[in-house]
Design a protein around this motif. Sequence first.
Motif, PDB file in Angstrom:
ATOM      1  N   UNK A  70       1.230   6.992   2.723  1.00 15.78           N
ATOM      2  CA  UNK A  70       1.118   5.925   3.710  1.00 15.78           C
ATOM      3  C   UNK A  70       2.498   5.688   4.324  1.00 15.78           C
ATOM      4  N   UNK A  71       2.531   5.393   5.590  1.00 19.50           N
ATOM      5  CA  UNK A  71       3.790   5.082   6.238  1.00 19.50           C
ATOM      6  C   UNK A  71       3.529   4.178   7.431  1.00 19.50           C
TER       7      UNK A  71
ATOM      8  N   UNK B 201       3.821  -2.897  14.887  1.00 17.08           N
ATOM      9  CA  UNK B 201       3.721  -2.255  13.580  1.00 17.08           C
ATOM     10  C   UNK B 201       2.644  -1.186  13.689  1.00 17.08           C
ATOM     11  N   UNK B 202       3.073   0.069  13.578  1.00 19.65           N
ATOM     12  CA  UNK B 202       2.183   1.216  13.754  1.00 19.65           C
ATOM     13  C   UNK B 202       1.900   1.848  12.400  1.00 19.65           C
ATOM     14  N   UNK B 203       0.632   2.021  12.072  1.00 18.55           N
ATOM     15  CA  UNK B 203       0.229   2.516  10.766  1.00 18.55           C
ATOM     16  C   UNK B 203      -0.168   3.991  10.846  1.00 18.55           C
ATOM     17  N   UNK B 204       0.517   4.828  10.057  1.00 24.21           N
ATOM     18  CA  UNK B 204       0.122   6.219   9.836  1.00 24.21           C
ATOM     19  C   UNK B 204      -0.064   7.020  11.126  1.00 24.21           C
TER      20      UNK B 204
ATOM     21  N   UNK C 140       0.829  -1.205   0.000  1.00 23.78           N
ATOM     22  CA  UNK C 140       0.000   0.000   0.000  1.00 23.78           C
ATOM     23  C   UNK C 140       0.864   1.255   0.000  1.00 23.78           C
ATOM     24  N   UNK C 141       1.968   1.223   0.718  1.00 23.15           N
ATOM     25  CA  UNK C 141       2.857   2.381   0.751  1.00 23.15           C
ATOM     26  C   UNK C 141       3.375   2.704  -0.646  1.00 23.15           C
TER      27      UNK C 141
ATOM     28  N   UNK D 119       9.139   3.474   7.758  1.00 25.64           N
ATOM     29  CA  UNK D 119       9.043   3.044   6.364  1.00 25.64           C
ATOM     30  C   UNK D 119       8.037   3.933   5.640  1.00 25.64           C
ATOM     31  N   UNK D 120       8.480   4.541   4.524  1.00 32.06           N
ATOM     32  CA  UNK D 120       7.573   5.307   3.673  1.00 32.06           C
ATOM     33  C   UNK D 120       7.955   5.079   2.214  1.00 32.06           C
TER      34      UNK D 120
END
Length: 273
Positions: free
Chosen positions: A141-142, A196-199, A132-133, A235-236
């Motif tokens: 998205x990151x 794992x942390x999204x956005x 998705x990133x 991560x981006x």
Amino acid sequence: MGALIALLMWWAGNYSTTIATAMLVLVLLGTAAGTLIPNILLTWLIIGLSTIGFAILMMGYVVMTIPLKIGLLLAFPVCASLSTLSRTILSGWGQIDRNRSEINSYVEHYDQITKLQTRYNAQKIYKKAQHFILEDHCDDQWLNVTAIHWSHNRQIRQFHKHEYNKALREIAKILKNDRLPSEALYYMGHGTFLIISFNLTKQIYNHRNDLTRQSLKKIKVGQASQQFKWGTKFINKDNATKFPELEDVMRHIDRDMETDLIVEYMKGDSVNG
């Protein structure tokens, strides 16, 4: 089952060829019926054939000894019943194998002590997030991949297994309470937990980490407080291609943890000096 068939055929073989043939037919029919026919139908079939056989052998004019008549009458129902029992046992073993496969699958995906998902699930969710990133052109998205390693956990596990498991459960409970519902939690094994942390914004992410650090300081094994090493990777779109797999991220995080440990030792030596 095989021994019974052999015994019946040996016993019938002591008489005429006609008796031996009749016994063979009854044994084969009983075995086939018990293997192929459902239990309810088989029950009615046994009742019907036994009634007919009893009427012919016992009430009719058949020159045959009583034990031989009883043997012929019992051959079909006994062989059919034993075949049904064998089929049930084999089916049960098959069910056990299927259950064992499901259990193994559950163990592979969930750690039994922490009740968290394992490395297998973490790899899958990271791969999906990385996709998705790279592919989402509408929004940025990151994600942050954070590893928390319980230092010296191997020594504690070796000498204090009960306290080791208890501490793992306490760490998992802290993560479940302190981390946001949108964050995915995993246990990677050997005292390493993964978040794992999204956005999440930097402010929110740092605040969650501070809360988690404060909670982890309260964990003790015996009277001793425990130490934890932290490592994280952002991560981006700019660097997602450099980390196609979670293992690539973990290697980078492990190096950061080792570097931090060396720095801590150097600081300690400077203070002691």
